[in-house]
Design a protein around this motif. Structure first.
Motif, PDB file in Angstrom:
ATOM      1  N   ASP A 128       0.817  -1.279  -0.193  1.00  0.00           N
ATOM      2  CA  ASP A 128       0.328  -0.261   0.090  1.00  0.00           C
ATOM      3  C   ASP A 128       0.969   1.112   0.222  1.00  0.00           C
ATOM      4  O   ASP A 128       0.430   1.858  -0.356  1.00  0.00           O
ATOM      5  N   ALA A 129       2.097   1.311   0.954  1.00  0.00           N
ATOM      6  CA  ALA A 129       2.703   2.055   0.972  1.00  0.00           C
ATOM      7  C   ALA A 129       3.981   2.660  -0.304  1.00  0.00           C
ATOM      8  O   ALA A 129       3.424   3.523  -0.425  1.00  0.00           O
ATOM      9  N   SER A 130       4.221   1.833  -0.935  1.00  0.00           N
ATOM     10  CA  SER A 130       4.718   1.622  -2.234  1.00  0.00           C
ATOM     11  C   SER A 130       3.446   1.963  -3.496  1.00  0.00           C
ATOM     12  O   SER A 130       3.981   3.037  -4.218  1.00  0.00           O
ATOM     13  N   SER A 131       2.331   1.982  -3.348  1.00  0.00           N
ATOM     14  CA  SER A 131       1.367   1.894  -4.429  1.00  0.00           C
ATOM     15  C   SER A 131       1.313   3.395  -4.543  1.00  0.00           C
ATOM     16  O   SER A 131       0.754   4.304  -5.018  1.00  0.00           O
ATOM     17  N   ARG A 132       1.062   3.939  -2.746  1.00  0.00           N
ATOM     18  CA  ARG A 132       0.293   5.342  -2.642  1.00  0.00           C
ATOM     19  C   ARG A 132       1.653   6.571  -2.954  1.00  0.00           C
ATOM     20  O   ARG A 132       2.102   7.217  -3.427  1.00  0.00           O
ATOM     21  N   ALA A 133       3.276   5.832  -2.527  1.00  0.00           N
ATOM     22  CA  ALA A 133       4.282   6.786  -2.988  1.00  0.00           C
ATOM     23  C   ALA A 133       4.221   7.090  -4.600  1.00  0.00           C
ATOM     24  O   ALA A 133       4.942   7.776  -5.287  1.00  0.00           O
ATOM     25  N   ALA A 134       4.177   5.599  -5.480  1.00  0.00           N
ATOM     26  CA  ALA A 134       3.987   5.538  -6.781  1.00  0.00           C
ATOM     27  C   ALA A 134       2.797   6.286  -7.206  1.00  0.00           C
ATOM     28  O   ALA A 134       3.143   7.633  -8.143  1.00  0.00           O
ATOM     29  N   ASP A 135       1.446   6.624  -7.114  1.00  0.00           N
ATOM     30  CA  ASP A 135       0.928   7.822  -6.981  1.00  0.00           C
ATOM     31  C   ASP A 135       1.193   8.666  -6.556  1.00  0.00           C
ATOM     32  O   ASP A 135       1.076  10.349  -8.089  1.00  0.00           O
ATOM     33  N   ALA A 136       1.875   9.714  -5.868  1.00  0.00           N
ATOM     34  CA  ALA A 136       2.376  10.904  -5.647  1.00  0.00           C
ATOM     35  C   ALA A 136       3.113  11.155  -6.408  1.00  0.00           C
ATOM     36  O   ALA A 136       3.569  12.117  -6.824  1.00  0.00           O
ATOM     37  N   GLY A 137       4.404  10.452  -6.750  1.00  0.00           N
ATOM     38  CA  GLY A 137       5.274  10.395  -7.710  1.00  0.00           C
ATOM     39  C   GLY A 137       4.988  10.889  -9.272  1.00  0.00           C
ATOM     40  O   GLY A 137       4.874  11.687  -9.182  1.00  0.00           O
ATOM     41  N   ASP A 138       3.685  10.280  -9.599  1.00  0.00           N
ATOM     42  CA  ASP A 138       2.751  10.508 -10.719  1.00  0.00           C
ATOM     43  C   ASP A 138       1.676  11.957 -10.547  1.00  0.00           C
ATOM     44  O   ASP A 138       1.898  12.592 -11.643  1.00  0.00           O
ATOM     45  N   THR A 139       2.008  11.940  -9.484  1.00  0.00           N
ATOM     46  CA  THR A 139       1.123  12.900  -9.685  1.00  0.00           C
ATOM     47  C   THR A 139       1.389  14.528  -8.814  1.00  0.00           C
ATOM     48  O   THR A 139       1.575  15.027 -10.137  1.00  0.00           O
ATOM     49  N   ALA A 140       2.960  14.369  -8.363  1.00  0.00           N
ATOM     50  CA  ALA A 140       3.794  15.382  -9.256  1.00  0.00           C
ATOM     51  C   ALA A 140       4.958  15.596 -10.075  1.00  0.00           C
ATOM     52  O   ALA A 140       4.812  16.988 -10.810  1.00  0.00           O
ATOM     53  N   SER A 141       4.188  14.647 -10.863  1.00  0.00           N
ATOM     54  CA  SER A 141       5.255  13.996 -11.897  1.00  0.00           C
ATOM     55  C   SER A 141       3.854  15.084 -13.154  1.00  0.00           C
ATOM     56  O   SER A 141       4.010  15.633 -14.464  1.00  0.00           O
TER      57      SER A 141
END
Length: 163
Positions: A128-141
């Motif tokens: 879950d943390a990995s998925s959220r971190a990936a989502d946050a990275g996508d949002t930041a990008s």
């Protein structure tokens, strides 16, 4: 700190926590206590028998009989009762040791199940943390692209006004 570094740090923390949980189990403590009690009985059988006899003699002294005349028949009965009480004490003690061993095994099984549950939950949290971190990275990008596009438009508008 980059996203990959944060993910790696989180993985290391989870692995360290799982290692600590693997090292500490209450089942081991219960099993050690059971083994120590069994070892005591094996190492000191005379003391165990003597304790059983002492309990038998105490019970024989406490339980009143008809009259208090000490006759050969009463002495024989008291000795028989004391021997029976000692045997009962030994049987009871052996049963307690078996029960303690069974409880230790049951506790160890339950703790193993708890450890599995904790490990499974930790893996789920890690995913879950990995998925959220990936989502946050996508949002930041995406945010960065949007800001870049707006900045380019603004710069073109300024150039058009100036030149």
């Amino acid at each position: 700190m980059t996203t990959d570094e944060k993910r790696e740090e989180l993985r290391e923390k989870i692995q360290a926590g799982e290692a600590r949980n693997a090292e500490r189990t209450l089942g081991e403590y219960a099993r050690d206590a059971s083994e120590k009690a069994t070892d005591f009985v094996k190492e000191h059988p005379i003391a165990t028998v003597a304790g059983g006899l002492a309990v038998g003699v105490l019970l024989a002294a406490i339980i009143p009989g008809p009259g208090r005349r000490l006759s050969k028949k009463v002495g024989t009965r008291a000795a028989s009762f004391a021997a029976l009480a000692a045997e009962l004490g030994l049987t009871y003690g052996t049963g307690l040791l078996d029960s303690a061993g069974s409880a230790a095994r049951h506790g160890q099984d339950r703790l193993g199940d708890l450890g599995d549950t904790i490990s499974s939950t930790a893996r789920g949290l890690r995913r879950d943390a990995s998925s959220r971190a990936a989502d946050a990275g996508d949002t930041a990008s995406m945010f960065g692209r949007t800001v870049s596009n707006k900045a380019n438009r603004t710069l073109r508008n300024l150039r058009g006004r100036i030149g």
